[in-house]
Structure formats: structure tokens, C-alpha cells
Design a protein around this motif. Sequence first.
Motif, PDB file in Angstrom:
ATOM      1  N   PRO A 126       0.833  -1.260   0.010  1.00  0.00           N
ATOM      2  CA  PRO A 126      -0.088   0.033  -0.099  1.00  0.00           C
ATOM      3  C   PRO A 126       0.956   1.418  -0.015  1.00  0.00           C
ATOM      4  CG  PRO A 126      -0.693  -1.656   1.367  1.00  0.00           C
ATOM      5  CD  PRO A 126       0.567  -2.256   1.117  1.00  0.00           C
ATOM      6  N   SER A 127       1.917   1.240   0.768  1.00  0.00           N
ATOM      7  CA  SER A 127       3.070   2.400   0.608  1.00  0.00           C
ATOM      8  C   SER A 127       3.320   2.970  -0.658  1.00  0.00           C
ATOM      9  CB  SER A 127       3.900   2.284   1.851  1.00  0.00           C
ATOM     10  OG  SER A 127       4.962   1.370   1.169  1.00  0.00           O
ATOM     11  N   ARG A 128       3.360   2.091  -1.689  1.00  0.00           N
ATOM     12  CA  ARG A 128       3.765   2.398  -2.872  1.00  0.00           C
ATOM     13  C   ARG A 128       2.454   3.079  -3.795  1.00  0.00           C
ATOM     14  NH1 ARG A 128       8.548   0.272  -4.710  1.00  0.00           N
ATOM     15  NH2 ARG A 128       8.543   2.121  -6.089  1.00  0.00           N
ATOM     16  N   GLU A 135      -8.169   1.067   0.249  1.00  0.00           N
ATOM     17  CA  GLU A 135      -8.794   2.421   0.238  1.00  0.00           C
ATOM     18  C   GLU A 135      -8.133   3.318   1.122  1.00  0.00           C
ATOM     19  OE1 GLU A 135     -12.798   2.856  -0.593  1.00  0.00           O
ATOM     20  OE2 GLU A 135     -11.985   1.395  -2.117  1.00  0.00           O
ATOM     21  N   ASN A 136      -7.439   3.096   1.979  1.00  0.00           N
ATOM     22  CA  ASN A 136      -6.556   4.074   2.898  1.00  0.00           C
ATOM     23  C   ASN A 136      -5.099   4.312   2.178  1.00  0.00           C
ATOM     24  OD1 ASN A 136      -8.545   4.486   4.895  1.00  0.00           O
ATOM     25  ND2 ASN A 136      -7.786   2.207   5.642  1.00  0.00           N
ATOM     26  N   ALA A 137      -4.713   3.646   1.067  1.00  0.00           N
ATOM     27  CA  ALA A 137      -3.468   3.807   0.336  1.00  0.00           C
ATOM     28  C   ALA A 137      -3.512   5.192  -0.138  1.00  0.00           C
ATOM     29  CB  ALA A 137      -3.232   2.874  -0.666  1.00  0.00           C
ATOM     30  N   ARG A 138      -2.116   5.833   0.046  1.00  0.00           N
ATOM     31  CA  ARG A 138      -2.211   7.291  -0.779  1.00  0.00           C
ATOM     32  C   ARG A 138      -1.559   7.287  -1.929  1.00  0.00           C
ATOM     33  NH1 ARG A 138      -1.383  12.660   1.396  1.00  0.00           N
ATOM     34  NH2 ARG A 138       0.565  13.701   0.695  1.00  0.00           N
ATOM     35  N   LEU A 139      -2.187   7.658  -2.731  1.00  0.00           N
ATOM     36  CA  LEU A 139      -1.938   7.598  -4.413  1.00  0.00           C
ATOM     37  C   LEU A 139      -0.509   7.887  -4.711  1.00  0.00           C
ATOM     38  CD1 LEU A 139      -5.453   8.886  -5.540  1.00  0.00           C
ATOM     39  CD2 LEU A 139      -4.448   6.666  -5.941  1.00  0.00           C
ATOM     40  N   GLY A 196      -9.284   5.200  -1.978  1.00  0.00           N
ATOM     41  CA  GLY A 196     -10.637   5.377  -1.549  1.00  0.00           C
ATOM     42  C   GLY A 196     -11.244   6.481  -2.371  1.00  0.00           C
ATOM     43  N   GLU A 197     -10.882   7.677  -2.159  1.00  0.00           N
ATOM     44  CA  GLU A 197     -11.481   8.862  -2.638  1.00  0.00           C
ATOM     45  C   GLU A 197     -11.432   8.455  -4.255  1.00  0.00           C
ATOM     46  OE1 GLU A 197      -9.795  11.846   0.732  1.00  0.00           O
ATOM     47  OE2 GLU A 197      -8.822  11.635  -1.381  1.00  0.00           O
ATOM     48  N   LEU A 198     -10.332   8.118  -4.982  1.00  0.00           N
ATOM     49  CA  LEU A 198     -10.212   7.861  -6.342  1.00  0.00           C
ATOM     50  C   LEU A 198     -11.413   6.952  -6.761  1.00  0.00           C
ATOM     51  CD1 LEU A 198      -9.389   8.829  -9.280  1.00  0.00           C
ATOM     52  CD2 LEU A 198      -7.358   7.216  -8.756  1.00  0.00           C
ATOM     53  N   ASN A 199     -11.368   5.596  -6.187  1.00  0.00           N
ATOM     54  CA  ASN A 199     -12.338   4.586  -6.281  1.00  0.00           C
ATOM     55  C   ASN A 199     -13.754   5.008  -6.552  1.00  0.00           C
ATOM     56  OD1 ASN A 199     -10.319   2.851  -6.428  1.00  0.00           O
ATOM     57  ND2 ASN A 199     -10.595   1.901  -4.460  1.00  0.00           N
ATOM     58  N   GLU A 200     -14.118   6.074  -5.552  1.00  0.00           N
ATOM     59  CA  GLU A 200     -15.606   6.581  -5.232  1.00  0.00           C
ATOM     60  C   GLU A 200     -15.758   7.399  -6.446  1.00  0.00           C
ATOM     61  OE1 GLU A 200     -18.091   9.444  -2.052  1.00  0.00           O
ATOM     62  OE2 GLU A 200     -16.298   8.350  -1.568  1.00  0.00           O
ATOM     63  N   ILE A 201     -14.991   7.977  -6.998  1.00  0.00           N
ATOM     64  CA  ILE A 201     -15.202   9.069  -8.047  1.00  0.00           C
ATOM     65  C   ILE A 201     -15.378   8.178  -9.295  1.00  0.00           C
ATOM     66  CG2 ILE A 201     -14.184  10.604  -9.649  1.00  0.00           C
ATOM     67  CD1 ILE A 201     -12.653  11.634  -7.150  1.00  0.00           C
ATOM     68  N   ILE A 202     -14.541   7.017  -9.209  1.00  0.00           N
ATOM     69  CA  ILE A 202     -14.766   6.095 -10.587  1.00  0.00           C
ATOM     70  C   ILE A 202     -16.064   5.500 -10.697  1.00  0.00           C
ATOM     71  CG2 ILE A 202     -13.770   4.243 -11.839  1.00  0.00           C
ATOM     72  CD1 ILE A 202     -10.964   5.138 -10.631  1.00  0.00           C
ATOM     73  N   ARG A 203     -16.511   4.807  -9.396  1.00  0.00           N
ATOM     74  CA  ARG A 203     -17.690   4.262  -9.266  1.00  0.00           C
ATOM     75  C   ARG A 203     -18.885   5.015  -9.673  1.00  0.00           C
ATOM     76  NH1 ARG A 203     -15.144   1.467  -4.628  1.00  0.00           N
ATOM     77  NH2 ARG A 203     -15.944   3.273  -3.213  1.00  0.00           N
ATOM     78  N   ALA A 204     -18.971   6.216  -9.300  1.00  0.00           N
ATOM     79  CA  ALA A 204     -19.952   7.034  -9.760  1.00  0.00           C
ATOM     80  C   ALA A 204     -19.894   7.447 -11.282  1.00  0.00           C
ATOM     81  CB  ALA A 204     -19.927   8.506  -8.675  1.00  0.00           C
TER      82      ALA A 204
END
Length: 330
Positions: A126-128, A135-139, A196-204
Motif C-alpha cells: 500500500p505504501s507504494r 482504500e486508505n492507500a495514499r496515491l 478510496g477517494e479516487l475509487n468513489e469518483i470512478i464508481r460514480a
Amino acid sequence: MNGSEVQPGTMMTKKEFEHVSVMLYETVDALVTDPEGIYVDGTLGGAGHSFEICSRLSGAGRLIGIDQDAAAVEAAGERLKPFSDRVTIIRSNYAQMVPRLAEIGITQVDGIMLDLGVSSYQLDEPSRGFTYRDENARLDMRMDQQQSMTARDILADYSEAELYRMIRDNGEEKFAKNIARRIVMAREKKPIETAGELNEIIRAAIPAKARATGGHPSKRTYQAIRIELNHELEVLEDSLDGMIDLLKPGGRLCVITFHSIEDRIVKNCFKRNENPCTCPPNFPVCVCGKTSRGRMLTKKPILPSEEETERNRRSKSAKLRVFEKVTENG
């Protein structure tokens, strides 16, 4: 970045760096034609392919491993310790292969291999910041962590048109326009920083019916950002001809790709080098003077076996193509 030369086994290995080598024996069988030859692994990773190459070398046989990822260099150095007398590891991008080999006195080699894409370690750590599964991984998504720009910067700075082009072309995502629009809308409220933030945008942005098939809805967009950030397609396209230049007569270039854009670049390069003639088809003889530099040994790509795809789901999209440099006898 020019990178640096590293001796195998000089650093502690990162035990978490694991990568299952795709089409291991198919690739090495095609690559190693002379056990006393010089071979280059331009995407060293965890050294799975390199270990198998080294196990087949004898006498003056030598391996040069190249990778821009510090964790990969560290892990590979440890794994290749048994062959330290015949291995040189260079931290660099394979785009710099020709000048980096020249620095250590190598101007011709017997074989070169590339295993493109992202390693299991990079995806799973996740750190990469490559993964959409945590969902908590920092992009992040940098293959070379000395690079300053990250995936977050692309999401923050690219225009809607640039985001659309990137997601459409690099990710082959049919909902690219809607995803790009929603990224711009979301970042006006707050920066997009986590998976998590990006996933939510893509899902929508993707209709529910489309989300129900074809795997994780974020897969193509993450691929697009990663390719853009690391300039993967440009590096590949700009490097292949130079690698063919490096090959001795009879030497081979083996490339494993994982999506259609990469495979198309490799196939077109190999075809162009096999038949570079630019004369009109109705000319009775060639007058352009361009001669073949070799031949494709794989008119159709080699695919992983059914057993391998069952064992390693990430191998399902893999394709192996092999080019052989023209011999002195033509």
C-alpha cells in the motif's frame, strides 16, 4: 537519472518484495542461446527471470540487471548472491541501457529481456500507492521514488481534456470522459489523495450495469495514471530499436507485455525491423536500401499456459514476443 551500479548482496533484502515471474521458462528458453554469452534483464524486479538466466550460464557468461526501483535492486541483489561473480546490477531505467552498458565496457550482448508493467510487490504494498484495493492507500504510483511527481499531482494538475486523453488512451476506458469530468468536479472540493477517494469518483462515473462485469471498475483508470506518470509507453517505444542495435548477430530480444497498447508497440517495432522497406508495393525491386535487421520468432505471441493462469491470475493478459537479430550469414 543515470542510476548507480550495485554489487549483488551488498544490501539487506526487503523480504516483502515478492514477484511471481510470468512465463519464466518460455522466456529464458527463448533468450539464452549461449551459456557463455552476455544477457541483460532490463526490468530486474525480484530477479525471478534473472535467477533462471544465471543458472544456465557458465564460463564467461554474464548477466546485467537493470531496475529503477530501489526495493527491486535491493531484493535482486540478495537473491542473486549465489551468482555474484557474474552479475552486475545497475539502478536505472532501461531507457538508459545503451549508455549504462557502455560505461562498463559492453557494446554488444547476446540477449535482452523486458518484463513490462508493475511487480506484485508494487501492487500489493500500500505504501507504494499503486493499488486500488486498499482504500486508505495514499496515491503515489512512482516506479522511481526519486522522481518528484506522483499520481496525486496528475489528478490535481491535469486539465479535464488531458485527463480524458490519458484515461482513454492509456487505460482504454470507454467511460473516460465521464471519469475525467468527475475528477475535476471532486478536486474543486478537496484534493484527491487516497485510493478510496479516487475509487468513489470512478464508481460514480461508471454505470452500475458496466461495473458488474469486467473486474474492478478502477483497474483501467489506475493503469492509465501509472503509465502516464512513469512515461511507460514513450520509454518502450523509444528504447526498442536501441536494444536491437545492442544485439550481436543471432542475439535475441524477448519482451513480455500485459496490455494491448504495449503489445502493439512491440509487434510494430519487430515487424518494422524485420521488413523496413519503404518502397511502394508495385516496385519490382527495392530501391530504398533499407535491409532487414532480423526476424520475429513469434508471428503470434506466446501465451501463458492454462496451468499458469490458474496459479497466477496476473499472468492472464501476458504476451511474449521474441525478435532475433540477423546473423552474419543473413
